[in-house]
Motif scaffolding. Structure first.
Motif, mmCIF file in Angstrom:
data_model
loop_
_atom_site.group_PDB
_atom_site.id
_atom_site.type_symbol
_atom_site.label_atom_id
_atom_site.label_comp_id
_atom_site.label_asym_id
_atom_site.label_seq_id
_atom_site.Cartn_x
_atom_site.Cartn_y
_atom_site.Cartn_z
ATOM 1 N N ARG A 85 -5.353 -7.859 5.286
ATOM 2 C CA ARG A 85 -4.257 -6.892 5.281
ATOM 3 C C ARG A 85 -4.844 -5.504 5.457
ATOM 4 N N ASP A 86 -4.163 -4.630 6.211
ATOM 5 C CA ASP A 86 -4.573 -3.232 6.204
ATOM 6 C C ASP A 86 -3.878 -2.523 5.045
ATOM 7 N N LEU A 87 -4.259 -1.271 4.815
ATOM 8 C CA LEU A 87 -3.751 -0.540 3.648
ATOM 9 C C LEU A 87 -2.239 -0.364 3.700
ATOM 10 N N ALA A 88 -1.676 -0.142 4.888
ATOM 11 C CA ALA A 88 -0.227 0.026 5.017
ATOM 12 C C ALA A 88 0.503 -1.275 4.697
ATOM 13 N N GLN A 89 -0.017 -2.401 5.183
ATOM 14 C CA GLN A 89 0.604 -3.696 4.884
ATOM 15 C C GLN A 89 0.542 -4.001 3.396
ATOM 16 N N ALA A 90 -0.595 -3.730 2.776
ATOM 17 C CA ALA A 90 -0.742 -3.981 1.338
ATOM 18 C C ALA A 90 0.232 -3.120 0.541
ATOM 19 N N SER A 91 0.432 -1.875 0.959
ATOM 20 C CA SER A 91 1.393 -0.989 0.283
ATOM 21 C C SER A 91 2.806 -1.530 0.429
ATOM 22 N N ARG A 92 3.129 -2.012 1.624
ATOM 23 C CA ARG A 92 4.480 -2.525 1.880
ATOM 24 C C ARG A 92 4.792 -3.723 0.988
ATOM 25 N N GLU A 93 3.770 -4.514 0.691
ATOM 26 C CA GLU A 93 3.972 -5.700 -0.133
ATOM 27 C C GLU A 93 3.946 -5.392 -1.627
ATOM 28 N N THR A 94 3.602 -4.152 -1.985
ATOM 29 C CA THR A 94 3.443 -3.789 -3.392
ATOM 30 C C THR A 94 4.575 -2.899 -3.895
ATOM 31 N N TYR A 95 4.950 -1.896 -3.098
ATOM 32 C CA TYR A 95 5.926 -0.910 -3.549
ATOM 33 C C TYR A 95 7.327 -1.217 -2.993
ATOM 34 N N SER A 96 8.313 -0.580 -3.572
ATOM 35 C CA SER A 96 9.700 -0.752 -3.136
ATOM 36 C C SER A 96 9.896 -0.095 -1.774
ATOM 37 N N PRO A 97 10.943 -0.504 -1.023
ATOM 38 C CA PRO A 97 11.193 0.112 0.291
ATOM 39 C C PRO A 97 11.309 1.626 0.227
ATOM 40 N N PHE A 98 11.973 2.150 -0.816
ATOM 41 C CA PHE A 98 12.141 3.601 -0.933
ATOM 42 C C PHE A 98 10.795 4.316 -1.028
ATOM 43 N N ILE A 99 9.914 3.809 -1.893
ATOM 44 C CA ILE A 99 8.586 4.413 -2.055
ATOM 45 C C ILE A 99 7.781 4.264 -0.772
ATOM 46 N N ASN A 100 7.906 3.113 -0.121
ATOM 47 C CA ASN A 100 7.162 2.895 1.116
ATOM 48 C C ASN A 100 7.600 3.847 2.224
ATOM 49 N N TYR A 101 8.897 4.147 2.285
ATOM 50 C CA TYR A 101 9.365 5.100 3.293
ATOM 51 C C TYR A 101 8.745 6.482 3.055
ATOM 52 N N ILE A 102 8.654 6.874 1.789
ATOM 53 C CA ILE A 102 8.039 8.176 1.477
ATOM 54 C C ILE A 102 6.554 8.155 1.838
ATOM 55 N N LEU A 103 5.862 7.070 1.436
ATOM 56 C CA LEU A 103 4.432 6.963 1.755
ATOM 57 C C LEU A 103 4.214 6.926 3.261
ATOM 58 N N TYR A 104 5.120 6.253 3.963
ATOM 59 C CA TYR A 104 5.019 6.215 5.427
ATOM 60 C C TYR A 104 5.181 7.617 6.013
ATOM 61 N N PHE A 105 6.174 8.356 5.509
ATOM 62 C CA PHE A 105 6.396 9.720 5.992
ATOM 63 C C PHE A 105 5.162 10.588 5.759
ATOM 64 N N LEU A 106 4.576 10.487 4.561
ATOM 65 C CA LEU A 106 3.379 11.275 4.251
ATOM 66 C C LEU A 106 2.216 10.884 5.155
ATOM 67 N N ALA A 107 2.088 9.576 5.405
ATOM 68 C CA ALA A 107 1.015 9.109 6.291
ATOM 69 C C ALA A 107 1.212 9.634 7.705
ATOM 70 N N GLU A 108 2.461 9.668 8.170
ATOM 71 C CA GLU A 108 2.744 10.197 9.509
ATOM 72 C C GLU A 108 2.456 11.699 9.577
ATOM 73 N N VAL A 109 2.736 12.420 8.482
ATOM 74 C CA VAL A 109 2.403 13.848 8.427
ATOM 75 C C VAL A 109 0.895 14.031 8.569
ATOM 76 N N ALA A 110 0.139 13.165 7.870
ATOM 77 C CA ALA A 110 -1.322 13.227 7.955
ATOM 78 C C ALA A 110 -1.796 12.936 9.377
ATOM 79 N N ILE A 111 -1.190 11.934 10.016
ATOM 80 C CA ILE A 111 -1.545 11.596 11.399
ATOM 81 C C ILE A 111 -1.248 12.780 12.320
ATOM 82 N N ALA A 112 -0.086 13.406 12.129
ATOM 83 C CA ALA A 112 0.298 14.550 12.967
ATOM 84 C C ALA A 112 -0.682 15.707 12.774
ATOM 85 N N ALA A 113 -1.078 15.966 11.510
ATOM 86 C CA ALA A 113 -2.036 17.046 11.231
ATOM 87 C C ALA A 113 -3.385 16.746 11.871
#
Length: 623
Positions: A85-113
């Motif tokens: 599993r990569d880190l994003a997949q492991a997070s998706r299987e651990t946290y709720s959809p709401f938390i994952n959407y926030i973590l995804y948004f933050l990760a995308e901000v990091a990618i954009a930066a």
């Protein structure tokens, strides 16, 4: 959930290597793709600013950041090797959809930066070498997304070779720069002793940490290590962990030497003559020739900058694909994903440069690295939790000592970032003409992120989840099929992909053939490993698909239907016609997902590519 970076997953075999050296070489590669993120143009900006303002005194920050990076990247590699599993997949299987959407948004901000830094670096390099305006240089960087697509289609080994070549170009350039600059070795050694001249140095230091330990690299490394196919026994996993650690150690130390060389170059040239405010890459390039007395210094500087920008932009867009697929389980055409990633970086860069001019690029680069550093906690903390979890890691969890070291690193980063945020907000409040607006917007936002950080710290201690084999079928095989109908079609082929489309396709097939016909369910495994090894592939994806096909067969047999199953390997538009044309079928039934036009462009379509290749009627059913 599918494989991480499915098109290259387990595409490099480390099996049947006759010598230890060849086996080690087979594992080498992923960390070099990671290392370019540690010497990207964002690092250049922070290193030049640190060296010109504070001389050699921040070298210790680079060394500390490199040690942190080596520890965290080894944890990321461990997660990918052990759990597949990569880190994003492991997070998706651990946290709720709401938390994952926030973590995804933050990760995308990091990618954009991150991509912003790489786009600017490439554009500046093009501008310095060919005198092309910066805006046009930024637009040209869109083209390298197609280079990435070309390389990944050639295989991960070709991509690794390309990246390693660029790293060698960067390294060779700075060897000559060090010869030209002739730094004072005693001051270089003193710079490895921790010191912090002032608060401005802290801002630069945090930028250096953000530029060195990058959140997107943690997602990327956990995926790239899965490109290696190795023996999944306990001994095989141990060996993979060892060789990947060696790979990471060599690659990241090379990155440290490049970063140190940039900072030392700035200290030995600009700081030495009192030019303390050289933070722009363009200014550094302009002053190198008169200060070092050779025209080759600025040329090599620009060449190395372009190589750094080109190599790091490739890995940044790959990380964007991993994050989207891992958090959202959304698979779109790779070229579309990469164009989106690039546009997210290009649009703000073009806007800022157009409004404020080319002189702000250095500030933009440093800001992008500080943003990356602020995202780090939201990637590091889940990673530490995952690799510490015995149930997830199947006995390969990290030791107590490593856990202490990891949490220490995470604490240092979070505290430094917390101080930076506090200082910035208090500064804004003190100078703002409308502090009420800041109290109502920025302050609550900062507290929200603090609460989120505390949540992801303590949540796994309260409730633990296990990484388990995921069922591809969204309806969990609870299918209700019609058994009525009778027709002349006695040998019916049906393609299945374990989605909602299967139910409609199978119902339609039974209406065509009834209980008296024989049905063959066809599913194609589309991984790169399947394309290379065919029916000899033995991976997670194939085993899950085989199990699901068997469950389909058992369930339908119980309802009185005569069912056979056929597993294919490779691209569906090639494999399905081969199976159909070899068999004695009367008709092929295929379900579709009902998207056309633009969605076909985004998600791809199999129907159009195979309908001219089969010798029997094709019955298409829309979901």
């Amino acid at each position: 959930m599918g494989k991480s970076l499915e098109e290259v997953n387990e595409s490099v075999s480390t099996l049947n290597k006759k010598s230890v050296f060849r086996k080690i070489l087979a594992f080498f590669g992923p960390a070099y793709l990671i290392s370019v993120g540690y010497m990207d143009p964002g690092n250049w900006a922070t290193d030049i600013a640190g060296g010109s303002q504070f001389g050699y005194s921040l070298l210790w920050v680079l060394l500390m950041s490199n040690i942190m990076a080596l520890l965290l990247q080894s944890l990321s590699a461990r997660l990918g090797i052990v759990t597949q599993r990569d880190l994003a997949q492991a997070s998706r299987e651990t946290y709720s959809p709401f938390i994952n959407y926030i973590l995804y948004f933050l990760a995308e901000v990091a990618i954009a930066a991150c991509d912003l830094a790489e786009v600017l670096g490439m554009a500046i390099g093009i501008n310095l070498l060919f005198d092309i305006p910066l805006i046009e240089g930024v637009m040209i960087t869109v083209l390298d997304t197609f280079l990435l697509l070309f390389l990944i289609n050639k295989g991960i080994r070709k991509m690794e070779a390309f990246i390693i070549t660029l790293v060698m170009v960067i390294g060779a350039s700075f060897i000559f720069e060090m010869i030209f600059a002739q730094p004072e070795l005693d001051k270089v050694i003193l710079g490895l002793i921790p010191s912090m001249p002032n608060e401005t140095a802290l801002y630069i230091a945090i930028g250096i940490i953000g530029a060195t330990v990058m959140p997107h690299n943690l997602y990327l490394h956990s995926s790239l290590v899965q490109t290696r196919k190795f023996d999944r026994t306990k001994a095989g996993i141990k060996q993979a962990l060892k060789y990947n650690f060696i790979d990471s150690t060599i690659a990241l130390n090379l990155a440290f030497l490049v970063n140190a060389a940039i900072l030392i170059l700035a200290a030995a040239t600009f700081y030495k003559v009192g030019m303390y405010h050289v933070a722009e890459i363009q200014d550094a390039h302009k002053f190198l020739a008169p200060l070092l007395g050779t025209k080759w210094a600025p040329i090599l500087f620009a060449v190395a900058l372009m190589a750094a920008g080109q190599s790091s932009t490739i890995t940044g867009t790959l990380a964007g694909q991993i994050i989207m697929e891992g958090y959202l389980n959304l698979r779109i055409q790779p070229w579309v994903r990469r164009i989106i990633t690039r546009l997210i970086a290009i649009v703000p860069a073009v806007i800022v440069i157009t409004i404020f001019g080319e002189g702000v690029t250095g500030k933009l680069l440093i800001l992008s690295q500080v943003i990356l550093s602020l995202q780090l906690g939201f990637a590091i903390i889940p990673l530490i939790h995952f690799v510490s979890d015995k149930s997830k890691m199947h006995g390969f969890h990290i030791s107590t000592l490593t856990q202490i070291a990891s949490w220490t690193v995470a604490t240092i980063i979070v505290i430094l970032n917390g101080k930076l945020v506090y200082d910035e907000i208090t500064g804004w409040l003190a100078t703002s003409e409308n502090p009420i607006v800041l109290w109502l917007t920025v302050v609550p936002l900062a507290f929200s992120f603090l609460i989120l950080l505390l949540y992801i710290v303590f949540k796994p201690f309260v409730s633990k989840s296990k990484i388990s084999i995921q069922n591809h079928s969204p309806h969990n095989l609870k299918l209700k099929f019609s058994e009525s109908g009778s027709n002349a079609k006695k040998n019916v082929a049906v393609t299945v992909d374990f989605s909602d489309a299967d139910e409609v396709a199978l119902n339609s097939a039974f209406e065509l053939g009834g209980l008296g016909a024989k049905y063959t369910l066809i599913h194609v495994v589309e991984t790169v490993g399947a394309m290379i090894y065919g029916e000899h592939i033995d991976d997670h994806e194939t085993s899950v698909d085989e199990k699901l096909l068997e469950e389909y067969k058992d369930m339908l047999s119980e309802k009185g239907f005569t069912v056979e199953i056929q597993l294919g390997f490779g691209k569906p538009n090639k494999v399905i016609p081969e199976i159909i044309n070899k068999g004695n079928f009367d008709i092929l039934v295929m379900g579709t997902h009902g998207h056309t036009g633009f969605k076909d462009l985004i998600f791809g379509t199999t129907v159009d590519k195979l309908r001219h290749k089969i010798s029997i009627p094709l019955f298409i059913v829309k979901n």
